[in-house]
Enzyme design. Structure first.
Site, PDB file in Angstrom:
ATOM      1  N   CYS A 261       0.879  -1.180   0.000  1.00 27.01           N
ATOM      2  CA  CYS A 261       0.000   0.000   0.000  1.00 27.01           C
ATOM      3  C   CYS A 261       0.910   1.221   0.000  1.00 27.01           C
ATOM      4  CB  CYS A 261      -0.915  -0.011   1.210  1.00 27.01           C
ATOM      5  SG  CYS A 261      -1.900  -1.527   1.391  1.00 27.01           S
ATOM      6  N   GLY A 263       1.143   4.329  -1.443  1.00 25.07           N
ATOM      7  CA  GLY A 263       0.877   5.764  -1.438  1.00 25.07           C
ATOM      8  C   GLY A 263       0.975   6.350  -0.038  1.00 25.07           C
ATOM      9  N   PRO A 264       1.475   7.587   0.081  1.00 25.77           N
ATOM     10  CA  PRO A 264       1.918   8.501  -0.982  1.00 25.77           C
ATOM     11  C   PRO A 264       3.358   8.312  -1.439  1.00 25.77           C
ATOM     12  CG  PRO A 264       1.960   9.635   1.116  1.00 25.77           C
ATOM     13  CD  PRO A 264       1.398   8.264   1.400  1.00 25.77           C
ATOM     14  N   GLY A 265       4.100   7.361  -0.823  1.00 27.56           N
ATOM     15  CA  GLY A 265       5.381   7.005  -1.410  1.00 27.56           C
ATOM     16  C   GLY A 265       6.610   7.211  -0.554  1.00 27.56           C
ATOM     17  N   LYS A 267       7.695   5.718   2.320  1.00 27.02           N
ATOM     18  CA  LYS A 267       8.348   4.464   2.692  1.00 27.02           C
ATOM     19  C   LYS A 267       8.854   3.741   1.442  1.00 27.02           C
ATOM     20  CE  LYS A 267       5.490   3.818   6.834  1.00 27.02           C
ATOM     21  NZ  LYS A 267       4.519   4.902   6.556  1.00 27.02           N
ATOM     22  N   ASP A 313      -4.895  -4.578  -7.159  1.00 26.97           N
ATOM     23  CA  ASP A 313      -5.451  -4.789  -5.825  1.00 26.97           C
ATOM     24  C   ASP A 313      -4.503  -5.708  -5.063  1.00 26.97           C
ATOM     25  OD1 ASP A 313      -6.916  -5.636  -3.556  1.00 26.97           O
ATOM     26  OD2 ASP A 313      -8.825  -5.402  -4.612  1.00 26.97           O
ATOM     27  N   CYS A 381      -0.098   3.492  11.265  1.00 24.02           N
ATOM     28  CA  CYS A 381       0.126   4.754  11.984  1.00 24.02           C
ATOM     29  C   CYS A 381      -1.030   4.953  12.976  1.00 24.02           C
ATOM     30  CB  CYS A 381       0.261   5.935  11.030  1.00 24.02           C
ATOM     31  SG  CYS A 381      -1.148   6.221   9.947  1.00 24.02           S
TER      32      CYS A 381
END
Length: 446
Positions: A261, A263-265, A267, A313, A381
């Protein structure tokens, strides 16, 4: 009537965020530009707007006493103006006469002349008392209800955070955590390995991340390494949890990694930089195209051929395909409340059920996609137990590893700092980071 531009900017931001569920960090720059605000005026307007959005739960309690009616009964422009006035008077130490007069002016401009007497009366009652006197009036005790008012959090969020702290033996730290949520996060940069050194950045090294540096002030976008993509803004905790997946054991050349997963990029870019150094490749998957575009931008400086951005997905991945997987799962975000002033008011208790279902599905998919003997880092988070420990305790067929030694070595700290394990939970009031949760799992061999 002369327009007080900084306060007008704050009003426009607060009203837009509250009325239209906009995001303050996306709304405010355009308002500042439209009103030609910069420097100290822009900083005042931003502090006023963001602080008001964080703390209006407390201010509603104060306004209810001062107005002798429920704030929800007030016209929206009046309520927004009073929030801003209360923040100036109680949290910014603006002189009482300035807080009163500027609030009346805002209310008159946006609510009409008829509201001015009411707003004037309410603000005069507010400035009659010191902040601590108001806290004793509206939230005198230490119950979850009082702490929710005092620190301006929804009560259910206070209770969820209390349970998470108690599970780590930190039950007496609830008020410290809530207070930390109300302090704006520092601007932390990451020097992406192999692309930049943090000694090159105009910032002080972070305590935990070997790649992090805290910017003292100014626009991070003006830092050359940030503009080039060799560095970026990234929370220190985010750097640590991503780096731990790589540091947990030696990397073999040719390994395939996956950010499920992405986004936003942030990591993904750190993992991509580390992959380039170790002879590995990374697939950064993000199902939403607009967020995938952010990932492509984040990894633009990574050497060509190392990172591939996809939009499938993540619940439909090929089996036995990856040596390491980062699952930074969609979550409530309750560990990053200091970073997003409106976020605490956007979530509802019912959100958790849908999110935990998705989190469990993604972890099950990761368990199939990782190779035998491969590693999966499960990250959120959020410290909420339903999104962290409860997910890991479910049926997924992976072995739970103790990640504390890895984090201790990566951060050059003592293992005992990271609790009873085997997972690691970061906290704003303890570590100065977002409340990131990390656990590392391994697919059994054979």
């Amino acid at each position: 009537m002369t327009v007080d531009a900084p306060r007008e900017a704050a009003f426009r931001c607060v009203s837009t965020v509250d009325a239209h569920e906009a995001y303050a960090n996306l709304t405010m720059p355009g308002i500042l530009s439209a009103l030609h605000l910069a420097g100290r005026d822009a900083a005042f307007a931003t502090e006023l707007a963001y602080g008001t959005l964080r703390m209006h739960g407390l201010y509603d309690a104060v306004i209810a006493v001062a107005a002798r009616r429920e704030p929800t009964q007030l016209d929206s422009p009046v309520r927004w103006a009073l929030w801003l006035g209360a923040h100036q008077a109680l949290s910014m130490r603006v002189p009482p006469h300035a807080a009163v007069s500027s609030t009346v002016d805002l209310a008159r401009r946006h609510g009409g002349p008829r509201v001015a007497p009411l707003v004037n009366a309410v603000m005069r009652r507010i400035v009659e008392r010191e902040p601590e006197q108001w806290l004793q009036e509206v939230a005198p005790g230490g119950s979850h209800v009082d702490l929710a008012i005092r620190h301006s959090h929804p009560r259910w969020v206070v209770e969820a955070l209390a349970h998470a702290l108690a599970a780590q033996g930190r039950a007496d730290e609830l008020e410290a955590l809530l207070a930390a949520d109300n302090r704006p996060a520092p601007v932390t940069l990451v020097a992406r390995p192999g692309l930049a050194e943090r000694t090159q950045l105009p910032a002080q090294p972070t305590r935990l991340s070997p790649w992090g540096a805290v910017l003292a002030g100014g626009d991070p976008g003006a830092v050359p390494q940030v503009a080039s993509g060799h560095a970026a803004v990234q929370d220190e905790g985010s750097q640590v949890v991503a780096g731990a997946l790589v540091a947990h054991r030696e990397v073999r050349p040719g390994e395939r990694w996956l950010d499920m997963c992405a986004g936003p990029g942030g990591k993904a870019a750190l993992l991509g930089a580390l992959a380039a150094q170790h002879g590995a490749t990374l697939q950064a998957n993000e199902i939403h195209e607009h967020r995938a575009q952010l990932v492509r931008s984040a990894v633009r400086a990574i050497p060509e051929g190392v990172v591939t951005v996809t939009t499938t997905d993540s619940r439909d991945l090929p089996p036995d395909a990856f040596d390491r997987i980062l699952l930074d799962a969609p979550c409530t975000g309750l560990g990053a409340l200091r970073r997003r002033p409106e976020a605490r008011w956007r979530r509802e208790p019912g959100d958790i059920a849908a999110l935990t279902e998705l989190q469990a599905q993604l972890l099950a998919a990761a368990a199939l996609a990782v190779k035998p003997g491969g590693l999966v880092a499960y990250v959120t988070c959020s410290p909420v137990l339903a999104e962290t420990r409860d997910i890991i305790a479910g049926e997924h067929g992976l072995d739970l590893l103790d990640v504390r030694p890895t984090v201790a070595e990566l951060t050059q700290t003592q293992r005992r700092e990271w609790g009873e394990g085997p997972h690691v939970q970061l906290w704003p009031h303890v570590h100065g980071t977002d409340a990131m949760f990390l656990t590392v799992l391994q697919r059994p061999h054979g």
